[in-house]
Scaffold this active site. Sequence first.
Site, PDB file in Angstrom:
ATOM      1  N   ASP A 135       0.855  -1.185   0.000  1.00 16.28           N
ATOM      2  CA  ASP A 135       0.000   0.000   0.000  1.00 16.28           C
ATOM      3  C   ASP A 135       0.897   1.243   0.000  1.00 16.28           C
ATOM      4  O   ASP A 135       1.846   1.339   0.802  1.00 16.28           O
ATOM      5  CB  ASP A 135      -0.898   0.004   1.233  1.00 16.28           C
ATOM      6  CG  ASP A 135      -1.926   1.123   1.185  1.00 16.28           C
ATOM      7  OD1 ASP A 135      -2.947   0.941   0.498  1.00 16.28           O
ATOM      8  OD2 ASP A 135      -1.691   2.176   1.812  1.00 16.28           O
ATOM      9  N   ILE A 136       0.612   2.180  -0.915  1.00 15.24           N
ATOM     10  CA  ILE A 136       1.401   3.411  -1.002  1.00 15.24           C
ATOM     11  C   ILE A 136       1.081   4.296   0.202  1.00 15.24           C
ATOM     12  O   ILE A 136      -0.093   4.563   0.498  1.00 15.24           O
ATOM     13  CB  ILE A 136       1.112   4.167  -2.313  1.00 15.24           C
ATOM     14  CG1 ILE A 136       1.486   3.284  -3.515  1.00 15.24           C
ATOM     15  CG2 ILE A 136       1.882   5.486  -2.371  1.00 15.24           C
ATOM     16  CD1 ILE A 136       1.064   3.851  -4.858  1.00 15.24           C
ATOM     17  N   GLU A 155      -4.647   2.381  -4.361  1.00 13.06           N
ATOM     18  CA  GLU A 155      -3.178   2.384  -4.285  1.00 13.06           C
ATOM     19  C   GLU A 155      -2.630   1.088  -3.675  1.00 13.06           C
ATOM     20  O   GLU A 155      -1.493   1.037  -3.221  1.00 13.06           O
ATOM     21  CB  GLU A 155      -2.696   3.589  -3.465  1.00 13.06           C
ATOM     22  CG  GLU A 155      -3.034   3.537  -1.991  1.00 13.06           C
ATOM     23  CD  GLU A 155      -4.421   4.084  -1.656  1.00 13.06           C
ATOM     24  OE1 GLU A 155      -4.642   4.430  -0.476  1.00 13.06           O
ATOM     25  OE2 GLU A 155      -5.278   4.156  -2.546  1.00 13.06           O
TER      26      GLU A 155
END
Length: 562
Positions: A427-428, A470
């Site tokens: 996950d960004i 994301e």
Amino acid sequence: MSPPAPSLHDKLNQLRQRFIEQLPVRLQQITAQWQQSRTSPEAEARLAPELHRFFHSLKGTGRSLGFERIAMLADQGETALNNPSVSAEVVELIFTQLAQEQQRLESLPGQQKALAALNSVEFSPAPAQTRSKRQRLIYLCDDEPDQVSQLLHHLRCFGHEVVHFEDTDTFFNAVITRRPDAIIMDVQFPLGHTAGTETLTSLNKLTGERLPSIVLSSHNDFHSRLSAVRAGCNGYFTKPVKPLDLMLAVDELTTPLDDEPLRVMVVDDEPEVAAYHALLLEAAGMVVQQVNHPAEALNALERFSPDLLLVDVYMPVCSGEELASIIRQQPEYVGLPIIYLSSETDSQKQLSAMTAGVEAFITKPVVPEELVSAVKLRAERLRLLRSLMTRDSMTGLYNHSSTTDLISKALAQGYRDNTQHAMAMIDIDHFKSVNDTHGHLAGDQVIITLARLLKTRLRMTDIIGRYGGEEFVILLKGVSDERASELIDTLRIDFEQVEFHAGGARFSCTFSAGVSSFPTQPSTESLRLSADQALYRAKHQGRNQVVTSKEQDDDGFPTAHP
């Protein structure tokens, strides 16, 4: 030392030899059926379809394998049977002439003459494939150190092998010695204002091919760009170059072709004809499955999963038209391309046969290049449609549902093979802040860049999907969770060093990841849940790190349950 593999001509000659050897028995059997059909009207009606099929099949096989006189006599026989006014003596004469031609072919001189004539046929070689590996060899020729250091860093972050040259002569000799996948070339050197493009032009002439190349230039005028195009360049960037933009252009330029060969299933009751068409397609780099009885087609479809079906129209028990209708009745094969093969030349009959929803009708004998082209065009179109349905449009990675399905299949195979796999959820970090601060286009660029980083650095056998927004999911096959954690952590370190641009602002991003292990977690859902909880722990501990489910188990953090 093992003997060399037989050539296409050798394989075709083996097919022709087999045809010659089997012809006497076939003629003996059909002659007996013909004589039996003359005994009564009932026998004639019963055996007529078999006699028609024999002549039609022999015509197609003879033409395909190059035995023109056999094909001509078979054509005469088929015509005679279709014309009630033709006497039985005419048909018997055709049988006699076929037997004579068979004896001529069996004789050594006749056989040699026939095969010598056939050996004059030319076949185009299979097209060369680009590299199947994701890492590319990049040559960077530029004498400005400040610009070079940034470019080298970004290209190497994405797993490419980059070799830097400061002058065109050393670069020129290196290309001759070892061909790169792509070239990044400055235009201006001390030797001249266009020394870079001149060097590329010379290399293209010397090698006889256009080398994939991107030009860097301080000029943005029309004539500078025109000279680059004339030098065969694929891209043009004006300095100062944004490293990420250049890296993405290199990635586009060097993305290897889908190295998975096209899969074609040939359904033809004549083994020699099926083998002949299979040889032509295999020579073009395709994988071919032969089926000689229509009743076996459905099971073969399920096992082989072809990209296209090549079907003979006239077959006993079940015609090609009937088989196409059976296949089209099953939802999973509604879009499967089907091409008919037949020696039928009547356009009305061809149109009638295509009512089952087939793609094309190719008349035997086929022209090899036309067959390959027709199959390739339609099979690749199906691949494209499948890709649009299974992949995320922004990143090109598998979408959520496809990823889940592929992972489930991989785990089922893992149980059978007793192998371990690792799943990583990525996950960004602070992605909402990127969108709010720099805009959604900048956010999209971050997502696309991470997707490309994963694709270029991980193996082609690994499953990489965009899970949503994301968030990404990866199944690393045959890898322990410890090794997976090391791999993902290396990617994390490289990703945080990538520089993004939005307007006049520059920024960087990081990601967090959680890793779980199969078969410790035995199902797709429990594996995902375990990785997700490890990801939550990574976020909780400050982000920009990788946590394994084993680590969270050891320190009392919540664990996943199947």
